[in-house]
Design a protein around this motif. Structure first.
Motif, PDB file in Angstrom:
ATOM      1  N   VAL A  75      32.469  49.604  10.887  1.00 28.78           N
ATOM      2  CA  VAL A  75      32.814  49.348  12.295  1.00 28.78           C
ATOM      3  C   VAL A  75      34.234  48.750  12.379  1.00 28.78           C
ATOM      4  CG1 VAL A  75      32.292  47.950  14.330  1.00 28.78           C
ATOM      5  CG2 VAL A  75      30.469  49.155  13.135  1.00 28.78           C
ATOM      6  N   GLY A  76      34.499  47.784  11.459  1.00 28.41           N
ATOM      7  CA  GLY A  76      35.829  47.160  11.421  1.00 28.41           C
ATOM      8  C   GLY A  76      36.921  48.183  11.174  1.00 28.41           C
ATOM      9  N   LEU A  77      36.656  49.094  10.214  1.00 24.82           N
ATOM     10  CA  LEU A  77      37.635  50.134   9.887  1.00 24.82           C
ATOM     11  C   LEU A  77      37.898  51.039  11.104  1.00 24.82           C
ATOM     12  CD1 LEU A  77      39.355  51.427   7.630  1.00 24.82           C
ATOM     13  CD2 LEU A  77      37.399  52.919   7.146  1.00 24.82           C
ATOM     14  N   PHE A  78      36.790  51.369  11.802  1.00 24.35           N
ATOM     15  CA  PHE A  78      36.915  52.234  12.979  1.00 24.35           C
ATOM     16  C   PHE A  78      37.835  51.592  14.028  1.00 24.35           C
ATOM     17  CE2 PHE A  78      35.435  53.109  17.318  1.00 24.35           C
ATOM     18  CZ  PHE A  78      35.688  54.476  17.388  1.00 24.35           C
ATOM     19  N   PHE A  79      37.582  50.291  14.316  1.00 24.19           N
ATOM     20  CA  PHE A  79      38.410  49.613  15.324  1.00 24.19           C
ATOM     21  C   PHE A  79      39.853  49.448  14.859  1.00 24.19           C
ATOM     22  CE2 PHE A  79      34.365  48.342  17.264  1.00 24.19           C
ATOM     23  CZ  PHE A  79      34.656  48.678  18.586  1.00 24.19           C
ATOM     24  N   PHE A  80      40.027  49.267  13.542  1.00 24.76           N
ATOM     25  CA  PHE A  80      41.386  49.147  13.001  1.00 24.76           C
ATOM     26  C   PHE A  80      42.167  50.447  13.224  1.00 24.76           C
ATOM     27  CE2 PHE A  80      44.360  49.873   9.483  1.00 24.76           C
ATOM     28  CZ  PHE A  80      45.211  48.788   9.660  1.00 24.76           C
ATOM     29  N   VAL A  81      41.515  51.553  12.897  1.00 29.33           N
ATOM     30  CA  VAL A  81      42.165  52.866  13.078  1.00 29.33           C
ATOM     31  C   VAL A  81      42.461  53.113  14.551  1.00 29.33           C
ATOM     32  CG1 VAL A  81      41.797  55.365  12.873  1.00 29.33           C
ATOM     33  CG2 VAL A  81      41.182  53.848  10.980  1.00 29.33           C
ATOM     34  N   LEU A  82      41.495  52.727  15.417  1.00 27.39           N
ATOM     35  CA  LEU A  82      41.688  52.926  16.861  1.00 27.39           C
ATOM     36  C   LEU A  82      42.888  52.142  17.376  1.00 27.39           C
ATOM     37  CD1 LEU A  82      40.403  54.292  19.345  1.00 27.39           C
ATOM     38  CD2 LEU A  82      39.203  52.137  19.778  1.00 27.39           C
ATOM     39  N   VAL A  83      42.968  50.861  16.989  1.00 27.84           N
ATOM     40  CA  VAL A  83      44.093  50.012  17.414  1.00 27.84           C
ATOM     41  C   VAL A  83      45.415  50.566  16.881  1.00 27.84           C
ATOM     42  CG1 VAL A  83      45.145  47.727  17.143  1.00 27.84           C
ATOM     43  CG2 VAL A  83      42.723  47.933  17.708  1.00 27.84           C
ATOM     44  N   ALA A  84      45.385  51.029  15.599  1.00 25.96           N
ATOM     45  CA  ALA A  84      46.609  51.574  15.005  1.00 25.96           C
ATOM     46  C   ALA A  84      47.069  52.814  15.765  1.00 25.96           C
ATOM     47  CB  ALA A  84      46.363  51.918  13.533  1.00 25.96           C
ATOM     48  N   LEU A  85      46.116  53.673  16.147  1.00 24.84           N
ATOM     49  CA  LEU A  85      46.465  54.888  16.894  1.00 24.84           C
ATOM     50  C   LEU A  85      47.081  54.550  18.247  1.00 24.84           C
ATOM     51  CD1 LEU A  85      43.491  57.344  16.242  1.00 24.84           C
ATOM     52  CD2 LEU A  85      45.900  57.737  15.751  1.00 24.84           C
ATOM     53  N   ILE A  86      46.453  53.586  18.949  1.00 22.67           N
ATOM     54  CA  ILE A  86      46.967  53.185  20.264  1.00 22.67           C
ATOM     55  C   ILE A  86      48.370  52.608  20.125  1.00 22.67           C
ATOM     56  CG2 ILE A  86      46.645  51.552  22.166  1.00 22.67           C
ATOM     57  CD1 ILE A  86      43.603  51.960  21.803  1.00 22.67           C
ATOM     58  N   ALA A  87      48.575  51.764  19.096  1.00 21.69           N
ATOM     59  CA  ALA A  87      49.895  51.138  18.898  1.00 21.69           C
ATOM     60  C   ALA A  87      50.953  52.193  18.619  1.00 21.69           C
ATOM     61  CB  ALA A  87      49.821  50.142  17.748  1.00 21.69           C
ATOM     62  N   THR A  88      50.590  53.181  17.771  1.00 24.60           N
ATOM     63  CA  THR A  88      51.542  54.255  17.443  1.00 24.60           C
ATOM     64  C   THR A  88      51.916  55.038  18.692  1.00 24.60           C
ATOM     65  OG1 THR A  88      50.485  54.415  15.286  1.00 24.60           O
ATOM     66  CG2 THR A  88      51.920  56.238  15.942  1.00 24.60           C
ATOM     67  N   LEU A  89      50.891  55.328  19.507  1.00 22.85           N
ATOM     68  CA  LEU A  89      51.120  56.075  20.743  1.00 22.85           C
ATOM     69  C   LEU A  89      52.080  55.314  21.678  1.00 22.85           C
ATOM     70  CD1 LEU A  89      50.070  58.751  21.904  1.00 22.85           C
ATOM     71  CD2 LEU A  89      48.411  57.410  23.211  1.00 22.85           C
ATOM     72  N   CYS A  90      51.827  54.018  21.823  1.00 23.22           N
ATOM     73  CA  CYS A  90      52.681  53.179  22.685  1.00 23.22           C
ATOM     74  C   CYS A  90      54.120  53.173  22.174  1.00 23.22           C
ATOM     75  CB  CYS A  90      52.151  51.747  22.746  1.00 23.22           C
ATOM     76  SG  CYS A  90      50.651  51.615  23.713  1.00 23.22           S
TER      77      CYS A  90
END
Ligand SMILES: [Zn+2]
Length: 279
Positions: free
Chosen positions: A38-53
């Motif tokens: 679950v932690g890994l999933f949220f980490f990847v999600l946050v990383a994707l959002i940050a990259t997009l921004c």
């Protein structure tokens, strides 16, 4: 078998309702380490959002910088002082033209008093207002040039002036004064008389006073009249250009000797043609 079979745990999903319980088999290691997944999933999600921004920010910033560079480039190319100097020169030219027209009693040609030297070009011209100021001067200059083209400037005939505008002794009876409504030019019968501005011939006729005479309408308010002609060369409705022959000098009508009687009529009032002769 190439791979060892994954250890799985059976989960029975019991439903309190009427449907039958469902059985699911999931890898046992997932149940033991689900928090990490679950932690890994949220980490990847946050990383994707940050990259997009970051990508959006960089693109916006680059676009903004390009626009800023372009604006600065245009700004560097505009010499505000030069523009101000040019506009002041145009303004001064308009003022002089205006004065010229006013001196000749043509105040109706006066330009808008709210602008220019007559009202004031701003000391600090705002670059963003340059276009509108330019449009103003273009409009006024076009209007003035059009008016000037319709001004009867110069002589209709290059002869000596024998009688000026205003009160004079009656040429037939020297004892009585009369108002002379034009200027007389001495000349030889048959010499060419030319119109002093472009316009439309509104009269080409004969009467006992003027003899053969021609009237040219130059604008809504300005006309010229050429009298005592021996011959008229134009007819009513003809369009004439500046300097075009409209008749021949003569001695017809109430005239003592060969001459041209020339009038300038402004707003139906006969005015002194002398300032228009530009000697
Ligand atoms: Zn006369």
């Amino acid at each position: 078998m190439l791979f060892k079979e994954i250890d799985k745990t059976t989960i029975i999903l019991a439903n309190c309702g009427k449907s039958r319980p469902r059985v699911r088999r999931v890898p046992t290691f997932l149940l033991r380490t689900w928090q990490r997944w679950v932690g890994l999933f949220f980490f990847v999600l946050v990383a994707l959002i940050a990259t997009l921004c970051l990508i959006v920010y960089q693109n916006t910033s680059r676009d903004y910088q390009a626009r800023l560079d372009r604006a600065n480039y245009i700004r560097s190319k505009i010499d505000v002082e030069q523009i101000q100097s040019s506009f002041m020169a145009i303004d001064s030219g308009l003022y002089q033209l205006n004065s010229f027209l006013n001196e000749r009693g043509l105040s109706h040609f006066q330009i808008d008093e709210n602008m220019g030297n007559l009202g004031g070009i701003p000391e600090d011209i705002d670059v963003t207002e340059v276009a509108s100021v330019g449009v103003f001067f273009e409009k006024e200059l076009t209007s003035l040039l059009s008016d000037l083209k319709s001004l009867p400037l110069g002589k209709p005939y290059d002869g000596d002036i024998t009688s000026k505008f205003g009160w004079r002794r009656n040429p037939f009876n020297r004892r009585i004064g009369e108002n002379h409504a034009g200027i007389d030019f001495k000349g030889a019968i048959g010499d060419t008389i030319c119109t002093t501005a472009s316009g439309l011939v509104t009269e080409s006729n004969y009467n006992s006073g003027y003899g053969n005479f021609v009237v040219v309408q130059h604008s809504d308010t300005l006309q010229t009249l050429y009298a005592h002609l021996s011959r008229r060369l134009v007819k009513v409705g003809d369009k004439v250009d500046t300097g075009q022959p409209i008749g021949l000098l003569g001695n017809t009508g109430r005239s003592k000797g060969a001459h041209l009687h020339y009038e300038v009529i402004h707003n139906c009032r006969k005015i002194n043609p002398e300032p228009f002769l530009l000697q």
